[in-house]
Design an enzyme around this catalytic site. Structure first.
Site, PDB file in Angstrom:
ATOM      1  N   HIS A 233       0.803  -1.216   0.000  1.00 11.17           N
ATOM      2  CA  HIS A 233       0.000   0.000   0.000  1.00 11.17           C
ATOM      3  C   HIS A 233       0.839   1.270   0.000  1.00 11.17           C
ATOM      4  CE1 HIS A 233      -3.266   2.665  -0.117  1.00 11.17           C
ATOM      5  NE2 HIS A 233      -2.599   3.354   0.781  1.00 11.17           N
ATOM      6  N   TYR A 237       1.636   5.184  -2.566  1.00  3.21           N
ATOM      7  CA  TYR A 237       1.889   6.596  -2.229  1.00  3.21           C
ATOM      8  C   TYR A 237       3.296   7.009  -2.598  1.00  3.21           C
ATOM      9  CZ  TYR A 237      -2.651   6.407  -0.291  1.00  3.21           C
ATOM     10  OH  TYR A 237      -3.998   6.242  -0.178  1.00  3.21           O
ATOM     11  N   HIS A 384      -9.195   0.208 -11.435  1.00  2.00           N
ATOM     12  CA  HIS A 384      -8.824   1.217 -10.419  1.00  2.00           C
ATOM     13  C   HIS A 384      -7.349   1.598 -10.551  1.00  2.00           C
ATOM     14  CE1 HIS A 384      -8.030   3.053  -6.509  1.00  2.00           C
ATOM     15  NE2 HIS A 384      -7.216   2.065  -6.199  1.00  2.00           N
ATOM     16  N   PHE A 385      -6.481   0.597 -10.638  1.00  2.43           N
ATOM     17  CA  PHE A 385      -5.077   1.016 -10.615  1.00  2.43           C
ATOM     18  C   PHE A 385      -4.562   1.458 -11.980  1.00  2.43           C
ATOM     19  CE2 PHE A 385      -4.327  -3.705 -10.491  1.00  2.43           C
ATOM     20  CZ  PHE A 385      -3.559  -3.842 -11.635  1.00  2.43           C
ATOM     21  N   HIS A 386      -5.326   1.163 -13.021  1.00  3.18           N
ATOM     22  CA  HIS A 386      -4.917   1.773 -14.287  1.00  3.18           C
ATOM     23  C   HIS A 386      -5.322   3.247 -14.345  1.00  3.18           C
ATOM     24  CE1 HIS A 386      -3.817  -2.273 -15.602  1.00  3.18           C
ATOM     25  NE2 HIS A 386      -3.015  -1.628 -16.429  1.00  3.18           N
ATOM     26  N   ARG A 449     -10.005 -10.705 -12.306  1.00  2.00           N
ATOM     27  CA  ARG A 449      -8.725 -10.197 -12.780  1.00  2.00           C
ATOM     28  C   ARG A 449      -7.747 -11.366 -12.870  1.00  2.00           C
ATOM     29  NH1 ARG A 449      -5.723  -7.258  -7.589  1.00  2.00           N
ATOM     30  NH2 ARG A 449      -4.082  -7.001  -9.122  1.00  2.00           N
ATOM     31  N   ARG A 450      -6.578 -11.098 -13.439  1.00  2.90           N
ATOM     32  CA  ARG A 450      -5.489 -12.076 -13.461  1.00  2.90           C
ATOM     33  C   ARG A 450      -5.949 -13.431 -13.994  1.00  2.90           C
ATOM     34  NH1 ARG A 450      -2.178 -10.575  -7.905  1.00  2.90           N
ATOM     35  NH2 ARG A 450      -0.901  -9.073  -8.966  1.00  2.90           N
TER      36      ARG A 450
HETATM   37 FE1  HAS Z   1      -5.791   1.906  -4.523  1.00  2.00          FE
HETATM   38  C1  HAS Z   1      -5.997  -1.540  -4.829  1.00  2.00           C
HETATM   39  C2  HAS Z   1      -7.939   1.804  -1.875  1.00  2.00           C
HETATM   40  C3  HAS Z   1      -5.395   5.296  -4.066  1.00  2.00           C
HETATM   41  C4  HAS Z   1      -3.054   1.870  -6.609  1.00  2.00           C
HETATM   42  N1  HAS Z   1      -4.751   0.447  -5.532  1.00  2.00           N
HETATM   43  C5  HAS Z   1      -5.007  -0.898  -5.549  1.00  2.00           C
HETATM   44  C6  HAS Z   1      -4.047  -1.560  -6.395  1.00  2.00           C
HETATM   45  C7  HAS Z   1      -3.186  -0.596  -6.860  1.00  2.00           C
HETATM   46  C8  HAS Z   1      -3.640   0.663  -6.317  1.00  2.00           C
HETATM   47  C9  HAS Z   1      -1.978  -0.814  -7.745  1.00  2.00           C
HETATM   48  O1  HAS Z   1      -9.119  -0.306  -0.003  1.00  2.00           O
HETATM   49  C10 HAS Z   1      -4.053  -3.051  -6.736  1.00  2.00           C
HETATM   50  C11 HAS Z   1      -3.115  -3.868  -5.938  1.00  2.00           C
HETATM   51  C12 HAS Z   1      -3.183  -5.298  -6.390  1.00  2.00           C
HETATM   52  O2  HAS Z   1      -2.507  -5.639  -7.372  1.00  2.00           O
HETATM   53  O3  HAS Z   1      -3.954  -6.073  -5.789  1.00  2.00           O
HETATM   54  N2  HAS Z   1      -6.577   3.288  -3.248  1.00  2.00           N
HETATM   55  C13 HAS Z   1      -7.442   3.053  -2.257  1.00  2.00           C
HETATM   56  C14 HAS Z   1      -7.809   4.295  -1.586  1.00  2.00           C
HETATM   57  C15 HAS Z   1      -7.087   5.279  -2.226  1.00  2.00           C
HETATM   58  C16 HAS Z   1      -6.308   4.634  -3.243  1.00  2.00           C
HETATM   59  C17 HAS Z   1      -8.739   4.469  -0.437  1.00  2.00           C
HETATM   60  N3  HAS Z   1      -4.498   3.304  -5.213  1.00  2.00           N
HETATM   61  C18 HAS Z   1      -4.518   4.643  -4.896  1.00  2.00           C
HETATM   62  C19 HAS Z   1      -3.433   5.309  -5.575  1.00  2.00           C
HETATM   63  C20 HAS Z   1      -2.763   4.339  -6.293  1.00  2.00           C
HETATM   64  C21 HAS Z   1      -3.448   3.100  -6.050  1.00  2.00           C
HETATM   65  C22 HAS Z   1      -3.113   6.765  -5.455  1.00  2.00           C
HETATM   66  C23 HAS Z   1      -1.572   4.435  -7.167  1.00  2.00           C
HETATM   67  C24 HAS Z   1      -0.908   5.504  -7.436  1.00  2.00           C
HETATM   68  N4  HAS Z   1      -6.799   0.426  -3.582  1.00  2.00           N
HETATM   69  C25 HAS Z   1      -7.590   0.597  -2.486  1.00  2.00           C
HETATM   70  C26 HAS Z   1      -8.069  -0.723  -2.019  1.00  2.00           C
HETATM   71  C27 HAS Z   1      -7.502  -1.667  -2.852  1.00  2.00           C
HETATM   72  C28 HAS Z   1      -6.719  -0.928  -3.825  1.00  2.00           C
HETATM   73  C29 HAS Z   1      -8.933  -1.025  -0.890  1.00  2.00           C
HETATM   74  C30 HAS Z   1      -7.664  -3.197  -2.769  1.00  2.00           C
HETATM   75  C31 HAS Z   1      -8.724  -3.667  -3.657  1.00  2.00           C
HETATM   76  C32 HAS Z   1      -8.830  -5.169  -3.637  1.00  2.00           C
HETATM   77  O4  HAS Z   1      -9.859  -5.680  -3.181  1.00  2.00           O
HETATM   78  O5  HAS Z   1      -7.907  -5.858  -4.073  1.00  2.00           O
HETATM   79  C33 HAS Z   1      -7.098   6.754  -1.838  1.00  2.00           C
HETATM   80  O6  HAS Z   1      -5.797   7.177  -1.533  1.00  2.00           O
HETATM   81  C34 HAS Z   1      -7.689   7.647  -2.881  1.00  2.00           C
HETATM   82  C35 HAS Z   1      -7.825   9.085  -2.408  1.00  2.00           C
HETATM   83  C36 HAS Z   1      -8.006  10.029  -3.551  1.00  2.00           C
HETATM   84  C37 HAS Z   1      -8.966  10.940  -3.670  1.00  2.00           C
HETATM   85  C38 HAS Z   1      -9.021  11.812  -4.899  1.00  2.00           C
HETATM   86  C39 HAS Z   1      -8.581  13.243  -4.649  1.00  2.00           C
HETATM   87  C40 HAS Z   1      -8.548  13.979  -5.963  1.00  2.00           C
HETATM   88  C41 HAS Z   1      -7.545  14.783  -6.383  1.00  2.00           C
HETATM   89  C42 HAS Z   1      -7.619  15.404  -7.753  1.00  2.00           C
HETATM   90  C43 HAS Z   1      -8.119  16.810  -7.730  1.00  2.00           C
HETATM   91  C44 HAS Z   1      -8.353  17.303  -9.113  1.00  2.00           C
HETATM   92  C45 HAS Z   1      -8.197  18.577  -9.521  1.00  2.00           C
HETATM   93  C46 HAS Z   1      -8.465  18.950 -10.923  1.00  2.00           C
HETATM   94  C47 HAS Z   1      -7.771  19.655  -8.617  1.00  2.00           C
HETATM   95  C48 HAS Z   1     -10.014  11.128  -2.628  1.00  2.00           C
HETATM   96  C49 HAS Z   1      -6.363  15.085  -5.540  1.00  2.00           C
HETATM   97  C50 HAS Z   1      -9.923  19.255 -11.043  1.00  2.00           C
HETATM   98  C51 HAS Z   1     -10.198  20.370 -11.969  1.00  2.00           C
HETATM   99  C52 HAS Z   1     -11.390  20.566 -12.515  1.00  2.00           C
HETATM  100  C53 HAS Z   1     -11.568  21.681 -13.419  1.00  2.00           C
HETATM  101  C54 HAS Z   1     -12.530  19.673 -12.237  1.00  2.00           C
HETATM  102 CU    CU Z   2      -3.885   0.157  -0.810  1.00  2.99          CU
END
Ligand code: HAS
Ligand code: CU
Length: 559
Positions: A233, A237, A384-386, A449-450
């Site tokens: 995890h 980050y 999700h991770f793509h 998956r996989r």
């Molecule tokens: Fe995830 C699985 C939960 C973030 C990558 N994640 C994965 C896997 C990868 C991955 C690679 O709870 C698969 C692993 C595997 O092979 O099994 N993930 C989260 C949560 C977040 C999260 C709660 N993940 C990421 C990030 C990754 C990443 C970042 C890579 C860089 N993830 C999970 C969970 C799994 C999971 C479970 C397991 C699933 C399973 O069952 O296997 C949080 O950190 C996300 C928080 C983000 C936000 C978004 C904030 C938005 C922003 C953009 C603002 C935009 C602007 C522009 C300003 C709340 C900062 C807007 C402008 C306009 C004009 C509209």
């Molecule tokens: Cu995670």
């Protein structure tokens, strides 16, 4: 106590990059983009196989190229790019060049990581390490694959020590000042990495090497999975934080604005240090052998680690709006029009931000226990991770490459390269729309998956999945074109025409808007943050881990 932040000046940004440091940065980027290219070849092949459009020759296995794809893209492309980028910024903002000893550490790390990468890739190509990029037990690789991992991890540690050394030197020679934001964030990122990789080090040294050499007969699968996710995890980050560095530090400068708040940016990184590690169980929610209360606790902590991302979203909107209004924008969304849409240095990372809104929402769905039961091990997670790593992070890194490569070489980012960059970004977005969109959808319908191509005996549910698998393959093919274009762009950037003081690409480092509100000095009390982190890790892991040691899950020898 407070202190003024050292402000970057326009002249600093343009100042030519140190020639020796440039080699170190470029060496990292070259390996990164080569890994991207090879990983891309594996990716398009597996997409076409899964879509039932091609068959692999009998010597190559689906899971073998799946491993190559994951390892080269997720582990190698990212790590090399990040270390190259961090060294560049550390050299730029903390002294103008790397100390001799830091440069040597950077090279030592680079050589070890490259040797590890080559050895690991050979093992995968030889079908001796078909264990997927997550490599936890019960899958078993040739011992040399684990030795390759040791090389990569130890190399990255040494590179991290280099960054710490330059930072310490800067602080010693600038007593009373708060460090440059880039340096602070680079240290935070590397700190997360150092602490997270302890999990890999333990599982590789104490579990996998003895087991794969045949010195011991058994391996504790739960421990191996838990140690992997203790690392896995925070790994995400480690990818995200450097992308946020571009957003916080470089984007304001590129759009002609200022960093919204230096203190808030630092605080978000401190929160990442505290909360990105004790949350690995959100990848193990569906696993037996972990008492629900500990899953619950780690899910609560997972929701805490969402906060710094929400702070980042807030800071980005604030920067965009303030900059737009300063340029005379009116109305609720008038500022949108003032953003430099035609500048790839902005456009690519911005598209990354935009994609992160649904991507992050998907993460929150994953982390919610009941919904995880629905999506776990389906293509939803791949979708999700793509979006997260392969779009938000990758597009931001590409956006950085467009100025970083010409800057370190004293060259120009020509209008033609800029245009190619915009085209590359659009290709990526289209490809990802099809690929990740269909992954998310068909994942909700249950497609796992996989899994290599199968029709599940033409079961009615599976027949229904097939068109989505084809759409994934089409998206994957478009993305592959994007990978090739990115690789060519990188080579073209290296061969761009030389620039002079006016025309050479700058290293965009923003000034802070809140310079009058000095950053509190306690923010750099690393000892305190690491102390709190250790307490959180011990709290979240000690009991369940002890339980796994004493009561290995029954029947835990499924292979
Ligand atoms: Fe995830 C699985 C939960 C973030 C990558 N994640 C994965 C896997 C990868 C991955 C690679 O709870 C698969 C692993 C595997 O092979 O099994 N993930 C989260 C949560 C977040 C999260 C709660 N993940 C990421 C990030 C990754 C990443 C970042 C890579 C860089 N993830 C999970 C969970 C799994 C999971 C479970 C397991 C699933 C399973 O069952 O296997 C949080 O950190 C996300 C928080 C983000 C936000 C978004 C904030 C938005 C922003 C953009 C603002 C935009 C602007 C522009 C300003 C709340 C900062 C807007 C402008 C306009 C004009 C509209
Ligand atoms: Cu995670």
């Amino acid at each position: 106590m407070t202190a003024t932040v050292m402000q970057a000046s326009a002249a600093d940004n343009k100042r030519p990059f140190d020639g020796k440091d440039a080699k170190l940065v470029l060496a990292h980027l070259l390996v990164a983009f080569t890994a991207l290219l090879l990983g891309g070849v594996a990716g398009v092949l597996q997409g076409l196989v899964r879509g039932g459009m091609i068959e692999l020759p009998s010597e190559i296995g689906y899971y073998q190229i799946l491993t190559a794809h994951g390892v080269l893209m997720a582990l190698i492309f990212t790590t090399f790019f990040i270390i190259g980028f961090l060294y560049a910024g550390v050299s730029k903002t903390m002294g103008g060049k790397l100390l001799g000893v830091v440069s040597r550490m950077g090279w030592a790390g680079y050589v070890l990581m490259t040797v590890g990468t080559i050895l690991g890739t050979i093992m995968i190509l030889a079908n001796e390490a078909t264990v997927l990029y997550t490599f936890y037990a019960p899958l078993k690789a040739n011992p040399f694959f684990y030795i390759a991992l040791v090389f990569v991890v130890v190399g990255s540690w040494i590179s991290g020590y280099g960054i710490f050394t330059q930072y310490r030197y800067w602080r010693r020679t600038h007593k009373g000042s708060v460090s440059p934001l880039f340096g602070f964030m680079a240290v935070a990122t590397m700190l997360v990495w150092q602490i997270a990789t302890i999990g890999v080090a333990i599982t590789v040294l104490f579990q996998f090497i003895p087991w794969s050499f045949g010195w011991v007969e058994k391996i504790n699968i739960m421990i191996s999975r838990t140690l992997f996710w203790y690392f896995g995890h925070p790994l995400v980050y480690f990818w995200l934080m450097p992308a946020y560095m571009c957003w916080y530090i470089c984007i304001p400068k590129i759009i002609g604005g200022k960093i919204f708040s230096d203190s808030m940016a630092r605080l978000s990184f401190v929160l990442f240090i505290l909360f990105s590690i004790p949350v690995g169980f959100h990848h193990q929610l569906m696993e037996p052998g972990i008492a629900p209360v500990w899953k619950y606790i780690q899910v609560v902590l997972t929701f805490m680690v969402v906060i710094p991302s929400l702070m980042t979203a807030f800071a980005m909107f604030a920067t965009f709006e303030q900059t737009g209004r300063a340029k005379g924008a009116r109305g609720l969304f008038g500022w949108l029009k003032t953003l430099p849409w035609g500048d790839v240095r902005f456009f690519a990372p911005f598209m990354g931000m935009l994609v992160f809104i649904p991507a992050g929402a998907g993460g929150i769905i994953n982390a919610s226990n009941q919904m995880n039961a629905m999506v776990h091990n389906t293509l939803w997670v791949t979708g999700h991770f793509h979006l997260t790593v392969a779009t938000t992070v990758a597009l931001t890194f590409f956006g950085v490459a467009y100025w970083l490569i010409p800057h370190v070489l004293g060259k120009q980012l020509t209008p033609r390269m800029n245009r190619l960059g915009i085209i590359q970004t659009i290709i990526w977005l289209i490809g990802m729309f099809f690929m990740s969109g269909s992954m998310h959808t068909v994942g909700l319908f249950g497609s796992p998956r996989r899994t290599a191509y199968t029709t599940y005996g033409d079961h009615p549910d599976a027949v229904f999945w097939m068109p989505y698998h084809v759409a994934m393959a089409i998206g994957g093919t478009i993305l592959f074109i994007g990978v090739i274009l990115m690789f060519c762009n990188m080579i073209a950037l290296m061969r761009a025409p030389k620039g002079d003081e006016k025309t050479a690409a700058e290293f965009p480092i923003g000034e802070t808007a809140d310079a009058a509100e000095p950053t509190p000095k306690w923010i750099e009390r690393w000892g305190v943050w690491v102390g709190v982190l250790v307490v959180l890790i011990l709290f979240a892991y000690t009991v369940p881990f002890g339980d796994m040691l004493v009561n290995p899950a029954p029947g835990s020898k499924p292979w």
